[in-house]
Scaffold this motif. Sequence first.
Motif: not given
Lengths: 498, 382
Positions: A87, B194, B236-237, B240-241
């Motif tokens: 990343a 998600h 990090h997930q 992303r959102y």
Amino acid sequence: MPRPFAPQSAFVGSSDYQLLPFRFHRLDQQTEILVNECGEFLFVPEGTARKIIQKEFPANSELYPTLKAKHFIYDESSSPLLDVLAAKYRTKFGFIYGSTKLHIFVVTLRCDHSCHYCQVSRQTLNQGQFDMSRDVATAAVDMMLQCPSKHITLEFQGGEPLLAFDTIKYIVSIAKDGAARLGKELDIVITSNLAFLTDDILNYCKAHEIKLSTSLDGPEFIHNSNRPRPGGDSYKVTIEGINRARRALGSSRVAALMTTTQLSLQHPIEIIDEYVRQSFHTIFLRPISPYGFALRSQHKTGYETDAFFEFYKAGLDHILELNRRGYNLVEIYTQILLRKILTPEGTGYVDLQSPSGAGLNVLVYNYDGSAYATDEARMLAEMKDYTFKLGRVLTNSRADIFTSPAFVALLQQGCNQSLPGCSDCAFQSYCGADPVYHHATQGDMTGHRPTSGFCRRNMKVMEHLFSLLRSGDSFIQDVFWGWVTDRNLAEMRASIPQ
Amino acid sequence: MRLHTTGIGLGFSGPIVARVATAPVPIDQRKDTALLLSFLGSAQDLHGYSAIVVRDKVDAPLGIPTMHSVQHIDHLASGHIIALEPLNGFIRTVYRPESKHNTLFATERCNSNCLMCSQPPIDKDDIAALTERNLKLIDLISPDPEYLCITGGEPTLLGDNLLAILSKLRDKMPSTYVHILTNGRRFAWPDFSHKFAEINHPNLSVGVPLYADYPSLHDYVVQARSAFDQTVLGLHQLARYGIQIEIRVVLHALTIPRLIHLAEYICRNLTFVDHVAFMGMEHIGHAPRNMSELWIDPVDYQPNLETAITILTRFGIETRIYNLQLCVLKPSLWKYSKQAISDWKNAYRPVCSDCEVQGRCGGFFQWATERQSRGVHPIKLN
């Protein structure tokens, strides 16, 4: 019943580590610098790189966790976090996304100035012969708008672009319509000597949120010597133009750039003080251009590079001192390098990009409809060297331009990751490739780094910056971080512990 | 401050969540209301209340869920929301409208077991019952608070139940700022992140602890292998959102040696975080058991803390300090200090009465009696 606690040893993995890509450079007898693929760096005692490679660092050594956290090595417990490294790598190269962002339109070659370092202006030619036609302008705007980037900068150059103001107005109108239709943001800049500024032009710039960028080479004696025009009054005309433009558009919409010449090299302090006198808060200590007249009038690369470095170093010292005295002044070249060194971000500055920004991040549409990879590339073309001519906007598609032999050659020789002398250089991730420069100065896009002025200059500048970063001088850190994060010294001091 | 008491349940077998009324209310307002009484009057009209809470003993069922022989009732006020548990007789205050620090307690369970945990996890399956209580609680909260914290235990262990709670908060009180205290590990699984992001709560942030810049130390502090990897991937997930993230670092003898490295790590790897909170350690829960390993006098780590904060703030990441008294902080760090010790926790010492900055100081935890910094002293300005 509380769960029992496991001892620290239960969480330590094996110390059998593997290397991640990194490079190193000896800064002095005692110190070397390690730099990883994403530009993260570490000052370590001389000999550390060898020890790392020979696996002499046990997991319980003090450096081990740091090497691991900074992604120089990995072990069995690292594998999930290699995604994080990926990343970071993506972030560093974010400038590639969206393709070309800067589109330079050379609307005319006519100019009233006859600057020593410029080889494109045509003072005495008939109107029209060296102006961009409507057909060329329309095709070039089409090509610009086909670039996928959501954010596009349209820059007018010349010659003196204000001499072809009707062409500018035509291009702005169709470019704005097109950008609005495609949902793109459009920034517009006119690079001008400001000699032909009128109230109408200023009103137009204000109405269309157009920025002005001009040349200010230093105090009057340097500026007028570098930039001759009939009457020898370029300095006076430029300063008047800057002040009028600021009144009409606001200071933030008027910028100045300086070009370094042999004369400038002797006067870093005077040049910087001129920028302060004119209330500018940025200055770009740019290296001497090797193109055009500068190239033809014998080019002693080594001498000039060292002279430039002394100029830069004295200039940076003076700029830091000005900041210390309370005047906020940013040196742009340093700012670009520090952003690459100190942050995970990449920057879209063409000369310091790899893959090279030529074509990829900038395209030049010449008045005659030919497209070039950079501004320097079209200057070479004015000297009959068409190496970097990518095609013609009237007859070639965007796909033709980006698959042209010239562009492919630029890409092949524009990645310092694979260039001899760069591929194992510690400063690779902060530096560029500049195949146009190496072609112009060495007759070879790949270039020969030991004799390259580009390499010598950037090595010296980066060694200097790292020595300043390492000095532990907290004032310098505050100023540098302020440049990196766009905060002035007062804002920086308000946010850090004081 | 008292937040629970006990009584004897009568006439009901499942938990009840209700709003307290200290005086009788009209019949149309009695639904979901628990009437608080010192004793049962002779001709009291109890019809329509969802429960009666009485200090006196009640012998015969009233035909309405009743909690009697209640030890303390003075801490309860109209508008408080209480949970009555008939089996153990607990009467918990689960919401106080006058407080700025209300929480939804998600579960006692946790997949970590931090050495200094102030609320050690208990391994019992309470998720269905607590989720039901929290959903009911959200129904009863009025007016919408500015702020609500979801804590535990580890709230993400609720899985879909957490999503249900968040959906309900989003629909019922979208302007209420919701902060979830989580170890962030579960967000490493993309499908969970998600679904979490798809709730699209407009006013949400997560507070995630990070104790080191490399796995083995963090994993030791939280007593779970792979926790560091999962948390960092989870962050990090979430990034992303575009979910707001607070990094929380508890300061103790195991985290201090890598504090500066951790600050550098955040600037390089977690640049997206909204802010970083450095927290003084609470001397409760697991902490006293591990004190020999955890104790470091805050005055001894001020240089590390100052350097770490300098690194973060130079980079432009907002930084805050919680749970440390101004007298143990370097004056250069006062500006980061926030009075966050919850209103039901903070207290001052006798020595504080002479202090001229007490009004700006978060004070102590009420239970912070075991170890005290040698730096504690009243501050005189000038």
